[in-house]
Scaffold this motif. Structure first.
Motif, PDB file in Angstrom:
ATOM      1  N   TYR A   4       0.852  -1.180   0.000  1.00  0.00           N
ATOM      2  CA  TYR A   4       0.000   0.000   0.000  1.00  0.00           C
ATOM      3  C   TYR A   4       0.888   1.231   0.000  1.00  0.00           C
ATOM      4  O   TYR A   4       1.992   1.222   0.571  1.00  0.00           O
ATOM      5  CB  TYR A   4      -0.885   0.043   1.258  1.00  0.00           C
ATOM      6  N   ARG A   6       0.560   5.410   0.959  1.00  0.00           N
ATOM      7  CA  ARG A   6      -0.297   6.456   1.512  1.00  0.00           C
ATOM      8  C   ARG A   6      -0.096   7.689   0.663  1.00  0.00           C
ATOM      9  O   ARG A   6       1.033   8.100   0.392  1.00  0.00           O
ATOM     10  CB  ARG A   6       0.041   6.755   2.969  1.00  0.00           C
ATOM     11  N   VAL A   7      -1.212   8.250   0.200  1.00  0.00           N
ATOM     12  CA  VAL A   7      -1.182   9.434  -0.653  1.00  0.00           C
ATOM     13  C   VAL A   7      -1.619  10.632   0.165  1.00  0.00           C
ATOM     14  O   VAL A   7      -2.630  10.597   0.873  1.00  0.00           O
ATOM     15  CB  VAL A   7      -2.111   9.249  -1.876  1.00  0.00           C
ATOM     16  N   VAL A  31      -5.413   8.297   3.269  1.00  0.00           N
ATOM     17  CA  VAL A  31      -5.690   7.677   1.975  1.00  0.00           C
ATOM     18  C   VAL A  31      -4.613   6.650   1.666  1.00  0.00           C
ATOM     19  O   VAL A  31      -3.455   7.009   1.406  1.00  0.00           O
ATOM     20  CB  VAL A  31      -5.759   8.738   0.847  1.00  0.00           C
ATOM     21  N   VAL A  33      -3.676   3.353  -0.846  1.00  0.00           N
ATOM     22  CA  VAL A  33      -4.021   2.741  -2.137  1.00  0.00           C
ATOM     23  C   VAL A  33      -3.221   1.458  -2.270  1.00  0.00           C
ATOM     24  O   VAL A  33      -1.992   1.460  -2.116  1.00  0.00           O
ATOM     25  CB  VAL A  33      -3.678   3.688  -3.307  1.00  0.00           C
ATOM     26  N   CYS A  34      -3.928   0.345  -2.552  1.00  0.00           N
ATOM     27  CA  CYS A  34      -3.245  -0.921  -2.799  1.00  0.00           C
ATOM     28  C   CYS A  34      -2.596  -0.842  -4.182  1.00  0.00           C
ATOM     29  O   CYS A  34      -3.262  -0.528  -5.167  1.00  0.00           O
ATOM     30  CB  CYS A  34      -4.225  -2.080  -2.726  1.00  0.00           C
ATOM     31  N   VAL A  35      -1.294  -1.129  -4.235  1.00  0.00           N
ATOM     32  CA  VAL A  35      -0.560  -1.028  -5.506  1.00  0.00           C
ATOM     33  C   VAL A  35       0.008  -2.384  -5.928  1.00  0.00           C
ATOM     34  O   VAL A  35       0.991  -2.449  -6.669  1.00  0.00           O
ATOM     35  CB  VAL A  35       0.552   0.051  -5.427  1.00  0.00           C
ATOM     36  N   ALA A  48       0.723  11.307  -7.479  1.00  0.00           N
ATOM     37  CA  ALA A  48      -0.439  10.423  -7.446  1.00  0.00           C
ATOM     38  C   ALA A  48      -1.686  11.244  -7.732  1.00  0.00           C
ATOM     39  O   ALA A  48      -1.879  12.317  -7.158  1.00  0.00           O
ATOM     40  CB  ALA A  48      -0.553   9.753  -6.074  1.00  0.00           C
ATOM     41  N   GLU A  50      -6.020  10.610  -8.630  1.00  0.00           N
ATOM     42  CA  GLU A  50      -7.137   9.687  -8.787  1.00  0.00           C
ATOM     43  C   GLU A  50      -8.118  10.293  -9.782  1.00  0.00           C
ATOM     44  O   GLU A  50      -8.430  11.480  -9.731  1.00  0.00           O
ATOM     45  CB  GLU A  50      -7.828   9.466  -7.436  1.00  0.00           C
ATOM     46  N   TRP A  55      -6.322   5.107  -9.669  1.00  0.00           N
ATOM     47  CA  TRP A  55      -5.151   5.889  -9.285  1.00  0.00           C
ATOM     48  C   TRP A  55      -4.070   5.775 -10.356  1.00  0.00           C
ATOM     49  O   TRP A  55      -3.845   4.709 -10.921  1.00  0.00           O
ATOM     50  CB  TRP A  55      -4.596   5.393  -7.942  1.00  0.00           C
TER      51      TRP A  55
END
Length: 185
Positions: A4, A6-7, A31, A33-35, A48, A50, A55
């Motif tokens: 993950y 964090r953004v 926030v 986001v699984c990457v 980053a 969205e 994303w």
């Protein structure tokens, strides 16, 4: 294990590898986001953004473009490629928007009157041509322009699927390289 990022403020702020439920580990106001399916994995400091629930990440030295901006860039490239011209029966034919309109109307005259002849201006000058050659030119121009729009659609679908890469913009367009460069002078 999942990765993950964090953004925060449009930038990757930290990276976490865990097999836990990220929503239970941190406040929902952060926030994450699984990457797992993003290649390459975005690093701290990457941009980053969205858009439409997807994303997009880019290195700090690369401009980050939204899907809308990418789509506009693809359309501009298609417009440029559309006007590169075609080579038909030894003639170098312009394929600009103005030329396409003139060729379409000339083609209609040729369809309506199989005996139709005209002085036709190519890139290298005027030639007298008849209905059959006019129709060949119109078909070649239409095929070239349609191939440009088909390539644009393919690229737009790649953008929508999140599979677009910058090098794709230069690939897959119709080939105008068969036009002798000496004829363009």
């Amino acid at each position: 294990m999942s990765v993950y990022v964090r953004v925060n403020a449009g930038e990757v702020f930290e990276q976490i590898v865990t097999d836990g439920d990220i929503t239970q580990m941190y406040p929902l106001s952060l926030v994450f986001v699984c990457v797992d399916d993003v290649e390459p994995v975005p690093l701290i400091g990457w941009h980053a953004v969205e858009s439409g629930g997807v994303w997009h990440f880019s290195p700090p030295d690369a401009p980050l473009m939204t899907p809308e901006q990418l789509s506009a860039m693809v359309a501009a490239e298609r417009f440029k490629r559309e006007a590169t011209g075609v080579f038909v029966d030894g003639l170098v034919i312009e394929t600009t928007r103005d030329s396409q309109a003139l060729i379409a109307s000339t083609g209609l005259s040729a369809v309506l009157d199989p005996e139709y002849r005209c002085n036709f201006k190519t890139v290298t000058g005027f030639v007298e041509i008849g209905a059959a050659q006019i129709i060949d030119i119109a078909k070649a121009v239409r095929a070239h322009v349609q191939a440009c729009f088909d390539r644009e659609l393919t690229l737009l679908r790649s953008i929508e699927a999140g599979e677009y890469h910058d090098e794709m913009l230069a690939e897959g367009w119709p080939d105008s390289s068969s036009i002798p460069t000496a004829d363009l002078k």
